[in-house]
Design a protein around this motif. Structure first.
Motif, PDB file in Angstrom:
ATOM      1  N   VAL A  33       0.841  -1.205   0.000  1.00  0.00           N
ATOM      2  CA  VAL A  33       0.000   0.000   0.000  1.00  0.00           C
ATOM      3  C   VAL A  33       0.875   1.252   0.000  1.00  0.00           C
ATOM      4  N   LEU A  34       1.897   1.204   0.838  1.00  0.00           N
ATOM      5  CA  LEU A  34       2.791   2.335   1.000  1.00  0.00           C
ATOM      6  C   LEU A  34       3.546   2.660  -0.284  1.00  0.00           C
ATOM      7  N   LEU A  35       4.010   1.612  -0.946  1.00  0.00           N
ATOM      8  CA  LEU A  35       4.884   1.816  -2.098  1.00  0.00           C
ATOM      9  C   LEU A  35       4.111   2.031  -3.390  1.00  0.00           C
ATOM     10  N   GLU A  36       2.918   1.406  -3.495  1.00  0.00           N
ATOM     11  CA  GLU A  36       2.222   1.434  -4.776  1.00  0.00           C
ATOM     12  C   GLU A  36       0.973   2.294  -4.752  1.00  0.00           C
ATOM     13  N   ARG A  37       0.528   2.679  -3.556  1.00  0.00           N
ATOM     14  CA  ARG A  37      -0.672   3.513  -3.431  1.00  0.00           C
ATOM     15  C   ARG A  37      -1.824   2.987  -4.306  1.00  0.00           C
ATOM     16  N   PRO A  38      -2.201   1.731  -4.129  1.00  0.00           N
ATOM     17  CA  PRO A  38      -3.294   1.199  -4.958  1.00  0.00           C
ATOM     18  C   PRO A  38      -4.629   1.843  -4.577  1.00  0.00           C
ATOM     19  N   ASP A  39      -5.589   1.744  -5.487  1.00  0.00           N
ATOM     20  CA  ASP A  39      -6.907   2.337  -5.263  1.00  0.00           C
ATOM     21  C   ASP A  39      -7.746   1.384  -4.409  1.00  0.00           C
ATOM     22  N   LEU A  40      -7.731   1.608  -3.111  1.00  0.00           N
ATOM     23  CA  LEU A  40      -8.411   0.715  -2.162  1.00  0.00           C
ATOM     24  C   LEU A  40      -9.301   1.550  -1.243  1.00  0.00           C
ATOM     25  N   PRO A  41     -10.393   0.959  -0.751  1.00  0.00           N
ATOM     26  CA  PRO A  41     -11.167   1.665   0.278  1.00  0.00           C
ATOM     27  C   PRO A  41     -10.256   2.014   1.453  1.00  0.00           C
ATOM     28  N   ASP A  42     -10.487   3.166   2.039  1.00  0.00           N
ATOM     29  CA  ASP A  42      -9.591   3.662   3.068  1.00  0.00           C
ATOM     30  C   ASP A  42      -9.418   2.668   4.224  1.00  0.00           C
ATOM     31  N   GLU A  43     -10.521   2.022   4.655  1.00  0.00           N
ATOM     32  CA  GLU A  43     -10.401   1.132   5.819  1.00  0.00           C
ATOM     33  C   GLU A  43      -9.565  -0.105   5.484  1.00  0.00           C
ATOM     34  N   VAL A  44      -9.584  -0.506   4.237  1.00  0.00           N
ATOM     35  CA  VAL A  44      -8.766  -1.653   3.817  1.00  0.00           C
ATOM     36  C   VAL A  44      -7.282  -1.252   3.844  1.00  0.00           C
ATOM     37  N   ALA A  45      -6.988  -0.115   3.252  1.00  0.00           N
ATOM     38  CA  ALA A  45      -5.602   0.374   3.243  1.00  0.00           C
ATOM     39  C   ALA A  45      -5.111   0.580   4.675  1.00  0.00           C
ATOM     40  N   GLN A  46      -5.949   1.169   5.517  1.00  0.00           N
ATOM     41  CA  GLN A  46      -5.555   1.443   6.894  1.00  0.00           C
ATOM     42  C   GLN A  46      -5.278   0.151   7.677  1.00  0.00           C
ATOM     43  N   ALA A  47      -6.103  -0.859   7.436  1.00  0.00           N
ATOM     44  CA  ALA A  47      -5.905  -2.125   8.149  1.00  0.00           C
ATOM     45  C   ALA A  47      -4.543  -2.725   7.816  1.00  0.00           C
ATOM     46  N   LEU A  48      -4.173  -2.649   6.547  1.00  0.00           N
ATOM     47  CA  LEU A  48      -2.888  -3.222   6.128  1.00  0.00           C
ATOM     48  C   LEU A  48      -1.725  -2.372   6.633  1.00  0.00           C
ATOM     49  N   LEU A  49      -1.877  -1.055   6.582  1.00  0.00           N
ATOM     50  CA  LEU A  49      -0.820  -0.173   7.092  1.00  0.00           C
ATOM     51  C   LEU A  49      -0.629  -0.376   8.592  1.00  0.00           C
ATOM     52  N   GLN A  50      -1.739  -0.552   9.279  1.00  0.00           N
ATOM     53  CA  GLN A  50      -1.668  -0.781  10.724  1.00  0.00           C
ATOM     54  C   GLN A  50      -0.876  -2.067  11.034  1.00  0.00           C
ATOM     55  N   ALA A  51      -1.121  -3.105  10.247  1.00  0.00           N
ATOM     56  CA  ALA A  51      -0.386  -4.369  10.442  1.00  0.00           C
ATOM     57  C   ALA A  51       1.110  -4.144  10.207  1.00  0.00           C
ATOM     58  N   HIS A  52       1.434  -3.240   9.282  1.00  0.00           N
ATOM     59  CA  HIS A  52       2.839  -2.983   8.970  1.00  0.00           C
ATOM     60  C   HIS A  52       3.504  -2.113  10.038  1.00  0.00           C
ATOM     61  N   TYR A  53       2.783  -1.107  10.518  1.00  0.00           N
ATOM     62  CA  TYR A  53       3.384  -0.140  11.444  1.00  0.00           C
ATOM     63  C   TYR A  53       3.276  -0.566  12.902  1.00  0.00           C
ATOM     64  N   LEU A  54       2.169  -1.193  13.234  1.00  0.00           N
ATOM     65  CA  LEU A  54       1.887  -1.485  14.646  1.00  0.00           C
ATOM     66  C   LEU A  54       1.570  -2.963  14.819  1.00  0.00           C
ATOM     67  N   PRO A  55       2.552  -3.824  14.582  1.00  0.00           N
ATOM     68  CA  PRO A  55       2.276  -5.264  14.680  1.00  0.00           C
ATOM     69  C   PRO A  55       1.763  -5.631  16.072  1.00  0.00           C
ATOM     70  N   GLU A  56       0.788  -6.535  16.099  1.00  0.00           N
ATOM     71  CA  GLU A  56       0.271  -7.005  17.392  1.00  0.00           C
ATOM     72  C   GLU A  56       1.292  -7.894  18.083  1.00  0.00           C
ATOM     73  N   LEU A  57       1.171  -7.960  19.380  1.00  0.00           N
ATOM     74  CA  LEU A  57       2.072  -8.808  20.163  1.00  0.00           C
ATOM     75  C   LEU A  57       1.281  -9.948  20.785  1.00  0.00           C
ATOM     76  N   TYR A  58       1.971 -11.036  21.086  1.00  0.00           N
ATOM     77  CA  TYR A  58       1.311 -12.244  21.593  1.00  0.00           C
ATOM     78  C   TYR A  58       1.999 -12.721  22.860  1.00  0.00           C
ATOM     79  N   LEU A  59       2.150 -11.806  23.799  1.00  0.00           N
ATOM     80  CA  LEU A  59       2.869 -12.131  25.034  1.00  0.00           C
ATOM     81  C   LEU A  59       2.063 -13.088  25.905  1.00  0.00           C
TER      82      LEU A  59
END
Lengths: 345, 345
Positions: free
Chosen positions: A177-203
């Motif tokens: 998403v970051l590199l190619e800026r595809p035409d996606l609904p905002d919530e879809v793009a945000q969900a993927l960016l969130q996974a990239h920037y703020l990975p969940e933890l499994y402590l």
């Protein structure tokens, strides 16, 4: 010789001899797992460290300083989780170029401190210095694990089920998403960016698995499932079959692939920086662990395959046919395609 | 705000709040000493970390990779010594630009491994990654110290003598040799360069001091005596008088100053990276400690002054007159004179 000719893993093999000779009694596991495991009197001491370099791991301007702070710490906590341990202290080294402002550094530390607070980790300083060009962050994290509960990469047993703690490939999707800026609904793009920037933890999941006695091996998915599962299999002297239809794939990633034409399986199996836990557990206890995790954290342990005898790692399709699971993980030094200028850590 | 307006120490004060809130029971000392001190079941756990950045801490071409490997590890071991502890494990993170060859990296690791072997330290990996511009090395070191023997910066008592383990200013002299190429006999230049590239370590002295019960505080001299003694005095709520005629100064440094016109005292008191230990000890036990150290290591504990009440730090000249000991230590972010482009770590 250029490092790019040798590759990251061969380089590590090259420098390893002589490293642990000084005092072998203290070292249960040195180089070659998510964290080092050290005798220290009480519980076993865990230590891990990760370095993030500007223009290699992140591009300033595409990630906020707060996200960068979170992520820098998160990738280390993930390594402690992958040993079945509890993180305790973080030591931050930072080399700061003159182009970074104090306010941006405040944000960076706020991101770290918020995550530290949420996970019970003390941030105990480290080193603060200047840099001529790139912002450089190194974090070392100490943790502990009760004797007998440590989850090495090398413990997988034939018959174990292979579990992962979340969907695969979303972080690579976020990078796309970051590199190619595809035409996606905002919530879809945000969900993927969130996974990239703020990975969940499994402590919590890590402790449930380690304390159960049913988990035999664990690793965190930093280089991509294909590469990381290969570390487990090679280290344990076993093979694996991954069931393609069982791979947990998010709707957002499917949508990205539909729009961009990227190969869904390639992102899911080869994409780095998911930071899910992969663990191999006694097949008879999968349901019990899944239910415990669901109750305590609301999350799912996805059963994606099994550990088998031999040394081959295969992908089994819905029709029962198998093919070798291609290695498409990340090597930090081998020259790679221009579409991925930013690497996993 | 620019970091250069704030300065290194004010920046550290700014980011410290909230760092140690998560689990205060484990942390005996967090930010603000040579190493963190952590409860861990048996002996106290020590952790320290230092980052070395190309073009900031070192210039490629003026230091060999082997020396760089030695020094990167040595500065961390010095921090463990300054807590009275024993180092155990080193975790190496390295970001490698494409211009560095595998053979150069071999040398770097050989320098580290040789020192690690000599000091009983295991090198347990860390992180290996790429860099676009500068070579960047971060080392985290763990160590231990028996409960009750840890030497904080904050323990100096009125009446203590101030001891240092070696001559002062030689590393700054070596840097001067490097930058100015003065006309000096080769053995003089080499002695100063050696002090700059391959600082000596005082691990045995540290343990003698800590185990004696007579030492009340310690710090390693990384920023320069004036700056580092100030840390001890501020942290301990005391003042100090340093006797100028008692300062140990090498013949090589004197010769450098005679040739170049550099101020001898300025280099001795303000020059960074000496990595001698400074300790404050019970005045009644100085002779005993000096004799123990001389017997066991052949080295000298130089008595350079005393801890006094108040908060002033003064330099006492041979004629009995005193003047304030000017602070000329190193700040990593405040703009400085062009003759010193390379900073202490």
């Amino acid at each position: 010789m250029k490092l790019s000719e040798l590759g990251e893993f061969a380089f590590i093999d090259r420098i390893t001899p002589g490293c642990e000779a000084a005092d072998p009694r203290r070292v249960l596991r040195g180089i070659g797992d998510d964290a080092a495991v050290i005798e220290s009197g009480g519980e076993l001491l865990l230590v891990t460290t990760d370095m993030l370099i500007e223009r290699v791991h992140f591009l300033r301007g595409t990630i906020s300083f707060r996200q960068l702070g979170y992520k820098s710490l998160a990738v280390n906590l993930s390594d402690i989780a992958a040993m079945g341990g509890v993180p305790h202290e973080a030591f931050i080294s930072i080399a700061i170029p003159p182009t970074v402002s104090v306010e941006e550094l405040d944000e960076l530390y706020d991101g770290m401190k918020a995550l530290a607070r949420d996970t019970g980790v003390n941030v105990l300083g480290g080193d603060t210095t200047g840099s001529k060009a790139d912002l450089c962050i190194n974090i070392a994290v100490t943790g502990s694990v009760p004797r007998g509960e440590v989850l090495y990469r090398t413990g997988a047993r034939v018959g174990d089920r292979i579990l992962v703690t979340g969907t695969l490939g979303d972080s690579a999707g976020g990078l796309t998403v970051l590199l190619e800026r595809p035409d996606l609904p905002d919530e879809v793009a945000q969900a993927l960016l969130q996974a990239h920037y703020l990975p969940e933890l499994y402590l919590t999941e890590a402790r449930i698995l380690a304390a159960s006695g049913a988990a035999h091996a664990a690793i965190d998915l930093s280089d991509g499932l294909a590469s990381d599962l290969r570390h487990v299999c090679r280290g344990s002297g076993v093979g694996a079959i991954v069931n393609e239809p069982a791979l947990p794939l998010s709707g957002a990633l499917r949508q990205l692939c539909a729009v961009t034409g990227h190969d869904l399986l390639r992102l899911a199996l080869g994409g780095g920086e998911d930071y899910r836990l992969l663990t191999t557990v006694d097949g008879a206890r999968v349901a019990e662990l899944q239910s415990t995790v669901a109750e305590r954290t609301g999350r799912t342990l996805f059963d994606i395959g099994e550990i088998v005898a031999g040394d081959s790692i295969r992908l089994r399709h819905a029709d029962g046919t198998c093919r070798p699971l291609a290695l498409s993980g990340f090597d930090h030094f081998v020259t790679r395609s221009p579409e991925s200028p930013v690497e996993g850590s």
